[in-house]
Design a protein around this motif. Structure first.
Motif, mmCIF file in Angstrom:
data_model
loop_
_atom_site.group_PDB
_atom_site.id
_atom_site.type_symbol
_atom_site.label_atom_id
_atom_site.label_comp_id
_atom_site.label_asym_id
_atom_site.label_seq_id
_atom_site.Cartn_x
_atom_site.Cartn_y
_atom_site.Cartn_z
ATOM 1 N N ASN A 291 1.071 -1.061 0.126
ATOM 2 C CA ASN A 291 -0.283 -0.513 -0.054
ATOM 3 C C ASN A 291 1.102 1.184 0.524
ATOM 4 O OD1 ASN A 291 -3.130 -1.752 0.084
ATOM 5 N ND2 ASN A 291 -2.315 -2.002 1.913
ATOM 6 N N LEU A 292 2.341 0.858 0.843
ATOM 7 C CA LEU A 292 2.739 2.252 1.148
ATOM 8 C C LEU A 292 3.699 2.544 -0.454
ATOM 9 C CD1 LEU A 292 4.490 4.156 3.172
ATOM 10 C CD2 LEU A 292 6.606 2.727 2.736
ATOM 11 N N GLY A 293 3.790 1.287 -1.324
ATOM 12 C CA GLY A 293 3.712 1.615 -2.736
ATOM 13 C C GLY A 293 3.014 1.950 -3.822
ATOM 14 N N LEU A 294 1.939 1.230 -4.035
ATOM 15 C CA LEU A 294 0.827 1.862 -4.207
ATOM 16 C C LEU A 294 0.400 3.664 -4.880
ATOM 17 C CD1 LEU A 294 -1.564 -0.947 -4.006
ATOM 18 C CD2 LEU A 294 -0.484 -0.422 -6.638
ATOM 19 N N ILE A 312 11.920 1.160 4.844
ATOM 20 C CA ILE A 312 12.273 0.109 5.822
ATOM 21 C C ILE A 312 11.090 -0.839 4.949
ATOM 22 C CG2 ILE A 312 11.003 -0.594 7.564
ATOM 23 C CD1 ILE A 312 11.444 1.440 8.964
ATOM 24 N N ALA A 313 10.524 -0.639 4.240
ATOM 25 C CA ALA A 313 9.571 -1.554 3.239
ATOM 26 C C ALA A 313 10.734 -1.780 1.950
ATOM 27 C CB ALA A 313 9.183 -0.585 2.457
ATOM 28 N N ASN A 314 11.209 -1.231 1.689
ATOM 29 C CA ASN A 314 12.397 -1.701 0.737
ATOM 30 C C ASN A 314 13.324 -2.769 1.238
ATOM 31 O OD1 ASN A 314 12.843 -1.019 -1.989
ATOM 32 N ND2 ASN A 314 12.512 1.171 -1.396
ATOM 33 N N LEU A 316 12.865 -4.829 4.163
ATOM 34 C CA LEU A 316 12.191 -6.415 4.602
ATOM 35 C C LEU A 316 11.190 -6.838 3.568
ATOM 36 C CD1 LEU A 316 10.542 -4.816 8.246
ATOM 37 C CD2 LEU A 316 12.855 -5.921 7.275
ATOM 38 N N ILE A 317 10.859 -6.363 2.338
ATOM 39 C CA ILE A 317 9.715 -6.728 1.291
ATOM 40 C C ILE A 317 10.482 -6.321 -0.065
ATOM 41 C CG2 ILE A 317 7.438 -6.658 0.248
ATOM 42 C CD1 ILE A 317 7.357 -7.796 3.399
ATOM 43 N N PHE A 318 10.704 -4.657 -0.085
ATOM 44 C CA PHE A 318 10.608 -5.030 -2.025
ATOM 45 C C PHE A 318 12.517 -5.386 -2.160
ATOM 46 C CE2 PHE A 318 7.753 -1.213 -1.725
ATOM 47 C CZ PHE A 318 6.742 -2.367 -2.169
ATOM 48 N N SER A 319 13.049 -5.495 -1.191
ATOM 49 C CA SER A 319 14.398 -6.728 -1.686
ATOM 50 C C SER A 319 13.864 -8.348 -2.493
ATOM 51 C CB SER A 319 15.319 -7.128 -0.677
ATOM 52 O OG SER A 319 14.479 -7.753 0.810
ATOM 53 N N TRP A 348 8.852 0.993 -9.001
ATOM 54 C CA TRP A 348 9.133 2.616 -9.023
ATOM 55 C C TRP A 348 9.535 2.077 -7.080
ATOM 56 C CZ3 TRP A 348 12.880 6.004 -11.347
ATOM 57 C CH2 TRP A 348 13.226 5.933 -12.966
ATOM 58 N N ALA A 349 8.748 2.185 -6.722
ATOM 59 C CA ALA A 349 8.658 2.143 -4.694
ATOM 60 C C ALA A 349 9.807 1.357 -4.566
ATOM 61 C CB ALA A 349 7.497 1.824 -4.150
#
Length: 581
Positions: A291-294, A312-314, A316-319, A348-349
């Protein structure tokens, strides 16, 4: 070195990069590689072999195969003797093969595998067929190469010297959303000018980049890109097939690949489906990051708190998303149809630069491209006009293009050519708007329709928006001459299963589920949630759920995943009639 013909890229690459891996393909579990010098040796022998077979300047030769180095070998070898390649989609019917063989007066055919060979044999009218795979009862492409291995290279150089930049090198038959395919005539200069226009917006370091190629080489997007990759000294690895792309990404660890939005949608849907399988804190973190990325806009400073959360999202998740793409991706080029803005935002996020572009076969293809600098990205637009290309908007909103990349015309179709080429401007058939050098596409001119109330409907952007739903796989807006717009919807059955699981609704068969009143009501709520973005005259008033997805093989989609509207209207006229009954 002065590049005037596309085959000049071979000596150029040798002199500048001399690649150990110019082209590669996985075969029997091993990556088979060809160096820049291997490429030159094979292509020269093939050119001489073609001359020995009586293939001369302006002779037409068909190439029908999935991506593999042999495709490039034949293409470049034909160029060196002035012969004209006629690339074709492996997935089209034998009737389409027969039409193109006849229309283009094809003299020789190269077929990739057994299935293509059988279809080509059925459609051929006496043309000699060679195959890339070794097949019983078929001549192998290496027979042509062996004919030229002891040939006179001086003779070949004399043939190459005759070829001018303005000479035709290919006829590409368009995928035919509106009827019979048209043969687009492109010169060396058309494609060379275009690859030079986009070469300066490639992120990988020249001479060091690795590319995974899976879009069909018979499509101008991947074809021009492959020449650009040769120019940039990138190593091109061909994916085994669409199902193996994930494995091949991890093996090759490419820096770049080209794609169509449909494949990115599938990647995104798979990622979200895996998110739903998580439990507890892991599931909460996943959807928090999503939801942050959207909400992300790469061109804006999203503020200190947002930026901290995104870091933090990158981590934990996006990596994990980047790892799934091989870990080295610097750029993904998306073209052939509209990219959903939400996909651009979230990728892109996640640190994955998805660069949307716009172009047509008739423009070799690139007209605009999104740059990889975040501050130059405009979500919902198709990028900036590339170097040496001009764009203007006609009074009726149609996008017009002029430049060295614009085709010579449609083969043997002077009237059709005159319809689209006027005063040097190519009339694209797309509707759009310009803001400085930035272009936005709003619809296809021929796809817009009018309701009986006189209101114009632009279906393409609506279809793109509705497909943001996790419950909708495919959708077409209908209603030409009717009181209101309606839609045929192919559900995302993975999404529907997840919904049923969440709601504890027992799932039986796809056909039974879409007939249930509670499921139809759920889809009504989905449609209503997107209708709010449109004026009352545009909103989808009724819809019909379909049990089978549309595909290339079944005829509803072109090979580049565009809707064949006429075919869909004909196939589902009963369902459309029921909507308006």
């Amino acid at each position: 070195m002065d590049l005037k013909r596309l085959f000049d890229l071979i000596p150029y690459q040798i002199s500048k990069y001399n690649k150990e891996v110019a082209l590669s393909r996985k075969q029997d579990g091993q990556w088979i590689t060809y160096s820049s010098r291997d490429l030159k040796s094979i292509v020269d022998s093939l050119s001489l072999g073609f001359l020995a077979k009586g293939i001369k300047s302006e002779a037409k030769v068909a190439i029908i195969s999935d991506n593999r180095p042999e495709w490039n070998f034949i293409d470049l070898a034909l160029q060196q003797i002035g012969a004209i390649s006629v690339p074709m989609y492996p997935t089209i019917s034998s009737e389409d093969y027969a039409y193109i063989f006849g229309h283009a007066s094809v003299k020789m055919i190269f077929a990739g595998d057994q299935t293509i060979f059988e279809k080509a044999k059925e459609a051929a009218k006496g043309q000699e067929i060679f195959t890339f795979d070794k097949l019983d009862g078929a001549s192998h492409w290496e027979e042509v190469m062996k004919l030229g291995e002891d040939g006179d290279l001086a003779q070949l150089e004399a043939e190459k010297d005759k070829i001018k930049s303005e000479d035709l090198f290919t006829i590409i038959y368009t995928s035919g959303t509106t009827g019979r395919p048209k043969g687009v005539m492109l010169t060396h200069h058309n494609v060379l000018s275009n690859l030079l226009s986009v070469s300066n917006i490639m992120s990988p370091v020249p001479g060091e980049g690795k590319v995974l190629s899976f879009l069909p080489l018979c499509h101008i997007f991947e074809r021009t890109a492959s020449f650009c990759f040769m120019y940039m000294g990138f190593s091109i690895y061909y994916a085994e097939n669409l199902e193996k792309i994930g494995d091949n990404l991890k093996e090759v660890q490419p820096h770049l690949f080209n794609t169509v939005p449909r494949l990115l949608e599938k990647v995104y849907d798979k990622i979200v489906a895996k998110g739903y399988e998580l439990t507890g804190i892991k599931k909460q973190l996943f959807f928090w990051a999503l939801n942050l990325g959207l909400k992300y806009d790469p061109a804006k400073d999203m503020g200190g708190w947002y930026n901290t959360q995104l870091k933090i999202a990158n981590k934990l998740i996006f990596s994990k998303w980047r790892e799934a793409l091989g870990g080295n991706i610097m750029q993904i080029n998306s073209g052939a149809s509209a990219l959903q803005p939400r996909l651009a935002r979230v990728f892109w996020a996640a640190g994955i630069k998805v660069c949307e572009g716009y172009g047509l076969t008739e423009t070799s293809p690139v007209v605009t491209a999104t740059l990889t600098e975040a501050e130059k990205v405009r979500i919902g637009w198709v990028g900036k006009i590339v170097k040496d290309v001009e764009v203007k908007i006609a009074q009726d909103g149609e996008i017009l293009v002029k430049g060295p990349n614009v085709m010579q015309g449609y083969y043997r179709e002077p009237e059709m050519t005159a319809d689209v080429l006027k005063d040097g401007w190519f009339h694209t058939g797309d509707i759009g708007e310009l803001d400085g050098d930035f272009l936005r596409i709003t619809d296809r001119k021929k796809e817009m329709f009018k309701t009986s109330g006189g209101k114009y409907i632009a279906p393409q952007p609506m279809e793109n928006k509705f497909k943001e739903s996790t419950l909708i796989e495919q959708l077409i807006v209908v209603g030409d001459g009717q009181k209101f717009p309606a839609a045929l919807i192919v559900p995302s059955y993975d999404g529907l299963r997840e919904y049923c699981k969440h709601k504890e609704i027992p799932y039986t068969t796809d056909e039974e589920m879409i007939a249930r009143q509670d499921i139809i009501e759920k889809y009504q709520r989905e449609v209503d949630s997107f209708n709010k973005y449109y004026g009352k005259w545009e909103q989808i008033k009724k819809f019909k759920l379909l049990s089978q997805p549309w595909g290339v093989d079944s005829g509803e989609l072109t090979p580049t995943m565009k809707l064949k509207r006429k075919v869909i209207h004909e196939k589902f006229q009963k369902e459309i009639a029921e909507i308006y009954a």
